[in-house]
Design a protein around this motif. Sequence first.
Motif, short mmCIF file in Angstrom:
data_model
loop_
_atom_site.label_atom_id
_atom_site.label_comp_id
_atom_site.label_asym_id
_atom_site.label_seq_id
_atom_site.Cartn_x
_atom_site.Cartn_y
_atom_site.Cartn_z
N ARG A 163 10.77 8.86 13.62
CA ARG A 163 10.42 7.52 14.21
C ARG A 163 11.28 6.32 13.66
N PRO A 180 2.69 4.07 2.74
CA PRO A 180 1.77 2.91 3.05
C PRO A 180 1.60 1.99 1.89
N ALA A 240 11.67 3.90 11.11
CA ALA A 240 10.94 3.70 9.80
C ALA A 240 12.12 2.96 8.84
N TYR A 245 6.25 -0.59 5.86
CA TYR A 245 5.68 0.66 6.55
C TYR A 245 5.52 0.77 7.94
N TRP A 246 5.94 1.57 8.53
CA TRP A 246 6.13 1.88 10.02
C TRP A 246 4.60 1.39 10.71
N ASP A 247 3.61 1.73 9.97
CA ASP A 247 2.21 1.82 10.62
C ASP A 247 1.30 0.86 9.53
N LYS A 252 -4.48 5.37 2.98
CA LYS A 252 -4.01 4.66 3.76
C LYS A 252 -5.08 3.91 4.82
N TRP A 253 -6.06 4.82 5.01
CA TRP A 253 -7.40 4.24 5.91
C TRP A 253 -8.36 3.52 5.14
N GLU A 279 0.01 -2.14 10.09
CA GLU A 279 -0.97 -2.50 10.53
C GLU A 279 -2.37 -1.92 10.23
N THR A 280 -2.27 -0.55 10.23
CA THR A 280 -3.39 0.22 9.81
C THR A 280 -3.85 0.17 8.50
#
Length: 550
Positions: A111, A222, A113, A242-244, A545-546, A246-247
């Motif tokens: 991806r 993250p 990143a 970090y690519w994600d 991360k979550w 938003e999470t």
Amino acid sequence: MKKKFSFLLVLLLALSTFLAACGGGEDSSEEDSGDSGDKQEKKEQVLNLTESAEIPSMDTVLATDAVSFNVMNNVFEGLYRLGENDEPVLGMAAEEPEISEDGKTYTFKLRDAEWSNGDPVTAHDFVYAWQKALNPDTAAEYAYIMYDLKNAAKINAGELPVEELGVKAIDDKTLEVQLETTVPYFKGLLTFGTFMPQNQKFVEAQGDQYGLEADTLIYNGPFTLSEWKHEQSFQLSKNDSYWDAETVQLKEINFNIVKDVATGVNLYETGKVDLAGLNAEFVDKFKDDEDFMTNAETSVYFLRLNQKNELFANVNARKAIDAAYDKQGLVDVLLNNGSMPAYYLVPKDFVTGPDGTEYRETAGEFGGYDPEKAAEYWAKAKEELGKDTFEIELLNYDSESSKKIGEFLKEELETNLEGLSVSISQQPFKQKLDLETKGNYDMSYAGWGPDYPDPMTFIDMFVTGGSHNQMDYSNEEFDKLVQDAKSTLLSDEQARWDALVEAERILLEEDQAISPMFQQGKSFLQQEYVKDLYRHSFGADFSYKWTHIE
């Protein structure tokens, strides 16, 4: 990990917050923490934890311990990472790979990143890191975990150049990985720290300072390691590049290094940390508290018996040691945290065989506490060695709980084995690992957490010359069973399973190469507002991360 289990696993008792790290407490995340100890409504996305040891290494190709891998799991990211229920989820890989018909070639699309310095993460970063890990000049203890890659073992042995490794950057965003043979657990394996990428330009610019400080690292996970006060604390901060991103909800994770359980509990009760590990004393105190929790683990602790020592080169002496201390008493009295006595190496409730049967049900158990039998073995050993007295040193961790376990072992062994004298050397985590690696010890209290979901992650530690053998153990039949299970038997699941079961039997019943002590359980306090903190049964212990504050 892990935790390799410590993995190794790992390798310390989690009597501060479960082998997790921890950091500074200066940024209070309570609305009004005060000193009353009353529970407060927590609103900021800040998590405060404790860790029982300094981070030994932040170089993904050199790390060997649970503390390091836990931090790296949250600041770096490989092709996959572990998500909820230990399921591998896409990380730097943008989609599931294309797999060749023979199952030996994987083609990954990466991806878009970035590293935290703005550089793109490319396929070349994986090629560089993996070649570096297998280069014999690197002397990476975990190089063997990559031996499923084509030519990896020969490269690590110095028989082929690193360029012959079965990993190729087709272009910046396409990575081709070739295997020696099919690997049923390959996706889970790729979540492990050694398979993470490194930015060659940045690493080489740092030289021998790479990974020694927070500012001699860049990150693609993250979080970033934003502060690192050695032997005191460290802090993770959300990685906005970090690519994600938003999470990721947590803004900060603060880790304080706390080796004393009572101190950790006090920090919890005064609102300074959000989780606290418990020992036997505090389990009894808090078992009815609404914040009290227990968690079954897959880490196994054992005594390494270094066969470079004349005493432990004798099989009867090793069997005497194993039979001379009460493992049930150890977990009931000293731990009291859900741990169970281990008469095995591969843990219970970890993996199932081809017929659906849990591994331990098939493999059974070995040994047990029996002072009379221990005395018989000991008498034979003394006769064979021509001596009546022996002095040995126990290499131990420097945590409070480890000290108690060391004292327990000393008393049990000296009581039940006449003529044996045991001294104890307590060492900081990093120094202890170094002494084990160099083989500079007699007997060592150690532990291992699984790195991937297969019995092999425990069993192949003890092959002749293996980097995690560290005790000069060697058995040709054992080595052959392990090698066959990694190669010729991969197409026959039941035969492979049977080989692993037999290898463990030889290790423990026939040779008593180690003395298993207990399978870890953890009792702890956790604030109810901490949500989605994922705990893993292999690889790194935790994923943040979550995680979020509710």
